[in-house]
Design an enzyme around this catalytic site. Sequence first.
Site, short mmCIF file in Angstrom:
data_model
loop_
_atom_site.label_atom_id
_atom_site.label_comp_id
_atom_site.label_asym_id
_atom_site.label_seq_id
_atom_site.Cartn_x
_atom_site.Cartn_y
_atom_site.Cartn_z
N ARG A 1 0.84 -1.20 0.00
CA ARG A 1 0.00 0.00 0.00
C ARG A 1 0.87 1.24 0.00
O ARG A 1 1.72 1.43 0.88
CB ARG A 1 -0.92 0.00 1.23
CG ARG A 1 -1.86 1.17 1.25
CD ARG A 1 -2.78 1.16 2.47
NE ARG A 1 -3.35 2.49 2.63
CZ ARG A 1 -3.60 3.06 3.79
NH1 ARG A 1 -3.35 2.43 4.92
NH2 ARG A 1 -4.11 4.29 3.83
N GLU B 1 -4.27 -1.13 7.99
CA GLU B 1 -3.18 -0.78 8.90
C GLU B 1 -3.39 -1.53 10.20
O GLU B 1 -4.50 -1.60 10.73
CB GLU B 1 -3.13 0.73 9.18
CG GLU B 1 -2.66 1.57 8.02
CD GLU B 1 -2.53 3.05 8.38
OE1 GLU B 1 -2.33 3.37 9.58
OE2 GLU B 1 -2.62 3.89 7.46
N GLU C 1 -8.22 7.53 6.93
CA GLU C 1 -8.52 8.02 8.28
C GLU C 1 -9.06 9.46 8.30
O GLU C 1 -8.43 10.37 8.84
CB GLU C 1 -7.28 7.92 9.17
CG GLU C 1 -6.81 6.49 9.41
CD GLU C 1 -5.74 6.41 10.49
OE1 GLU C 1 -5.40 7.45 11.10
OE2 GLU C 1 -5.24 5.30 10.73
N TYR D 1 -5.50 -0.30 15.68
CA TYR D 1 -4.29 -0.31 16.48
C TYR D 1 -4.53 -0.69 17.94
O TYR D 1 -3.75 -1.43 18.52
CB TYR D 1 -3.61 1.07 16.43
CG TYR D 1 -2.97 1.40 15.12
CD1 TYR D 1 -1.64 1.07 14.87
CD2 TYR D 1 -3.69 2.04 14.12
CE1 TYR D 1 -1.03 1.37 13.66
CE2 TYR D 1 -3.10 2.34 12.90
CZ TYR D 1 -1.78 2.01 12.67
OH TYR D 1 -1.19 2.30 11.47
N ASN E 1 -8.38 0.48 9.75
CA ASN E 1 -7.08 0.67 10.40
C ASN E 1 -7.30 0.45 11.90
O ASN E 1 -7.99 1.24 12.55
CB ASN E 1 -6.54 2.09 10.18
CG ASN E 1 -6.17 2.35 8.73
OD1 ASN E 1 -6.35 1.50 7.86
ND2 ASN E 1 -5.66 3.54 8.46
N HIS F 1 -3.59 10.77 1.67
CA HIS F 1 -3.07 10.41 2.98
C HIS F 1 -2.53 11.67 3.65
O HIS F 1 -1.35 11.76 3.98
CB HIS F 1 -1.99 9.33 2.86
CG HIS F 1 -1.80 8.53 4.11
ND1 HIS F 1 -1.85 7.16 4.15
CD2 HIS F 1 -1.55 8.91 5.39
CE1 HIS F 1 -1.63 6.74 5.39
NE2 HIS F 1 -1.45 7.79 6.16
#
Length: 526
Positions: A90, A401, A183, A332, A330, A135
């Site tokens: 990516r 991600e 995001e 985390y 994404n 991004h």
Amino acid sequence: MGKLIVYLLFIGLSCAAVLPSDFAWGTATAAFQVEGAWNVSGRGPSIWDYFQNFPGRIYDNETAQIADDFYDRYPSDIKLLQQLGVKNFRVSLSWTRLLPNGLTSNVNQAGVQFYNTLLDALLAAGIQPYVTLYHWDLPQTFNNLTAQSTWLDPDVANKFNAYADFCFSTFGNKVKYWLTMNEIQTFTWIGYGVGTHAPGRCSPSWGDWCQQVGGGGNSSTEPYIAAHNALLAHGLAVQTYRNKYQKTQKGKIGMTINSGYNLPWDTSDEDDYKAVQYSLAFQYGWFADPQAFGRYPTEMSELITGNRLPTFTTEQSNMLKGSYDFLGLNYYASGYVHWTGTPGDNYGNDGRYTGSPYNKTGHLIGPFAQSSWLNVYPPGLRALLNWIKVRYNDPDIYIFENGVSCPGENDMPEAQALNDTFRMDYVYNHVMNMVDAIVNDKVKVRGYFLWSLLDNFEWTDGYSVRFGITYVNYNQNLTRTIKNSGYLYQSLIGYLGTHHAEELKNVSPYALAERAKTLNSYIYQD
């Protein structure tokens, strides 16, 4: 022949693959964080070029002007991908490397040549590019430090659509997977509410720097306006792709949304279970509901006061509804949430819940990473995947991600940092939870992208935190060295393509990494 025998012994002889052969194992990067070459060959400035030059905005006043020098070193980084067995990568396009002032009337052919060469090199290496259009590096020419510029300007959606159209036309014969946005929640709330990301706008009570850096701001309203315009930009770009390119180019398009999963702070309080659902709607649902249903989550429209949440026209709603071929995630970290019931005045408290890494009894949900916002909780990934499956009628999902910063890693000698056991545990446990979601829960996860291939410029943290599975030595010519987590990832890719996950549960991640290192030392001994 000898190398082949060693490889077969390494992966084992089982043919019962746990995941489909076309499952996309990948890693991720972003242009501003890795490319460098900030003023090379006609690239124009972005809002992050502007933002990073204000003292105190970035850790130790570091900049991304050089970053990882991916612009010049991508051939060797592609070899790293090949060595690790990563066949999907990516990347994002730098809007201002292609269009220096952001407009299609001013095309930078050197930028076009760079990305064409990069995409050709990836394809020649057997690596599928997944390309993010935005991004976070909006052209600085769109920023006049007012409440009518950047993502606050309704016309930015049309400008983004023109940029996207240009990219589809220019690179679409080489790209089969497009992401419009990365995001939106982060770049709108942190950039327009908290003010610590570009363009650095916020109310005076949030930060005294916002007047100088971003021209002021309104933390109560601007994040919702910016997010609304970004969603419309996404919808227009998807519409353009489908109307003009998808039939012939045969690609897919979507966006990726960041979200954690949350648990109730007090398990005896029914309201805290409600807070869990509201928190997920305020995070993931904020951007997935408009794509799926053509409207914002009812949880948001019910709670946000003062008419601060915009609404879509019928035409806009119809455009957004169904504007995805896949949903991106994404993931985390996770935390606990506690219902307050108190009406808020900004995105940070409009959900009427508070968050904490500790629950009512003082239990920590998971270890702290180097990043203060990241508490490790692998089961949250599986739970969130199931939530997405149920709410959005079983869509195709890509994890675009997932990664972690190891505590103290940047202060360690390189030899110590390479043995990144904290990250190894993180990757292994998250991958295994993803596999459980696929195999046991029948969630349609189509790919997993580890953040990140390289240590890189981590926005306001500069180079003080590291997320890479490859160590970048910033003091010695940006040399790259694969960390043990990279070898672990190589093993997981190989094993999960040929074995059932149950077979891995008796093998430690450290043993998997050592096996891959042994294999690599043999294959690449020359």
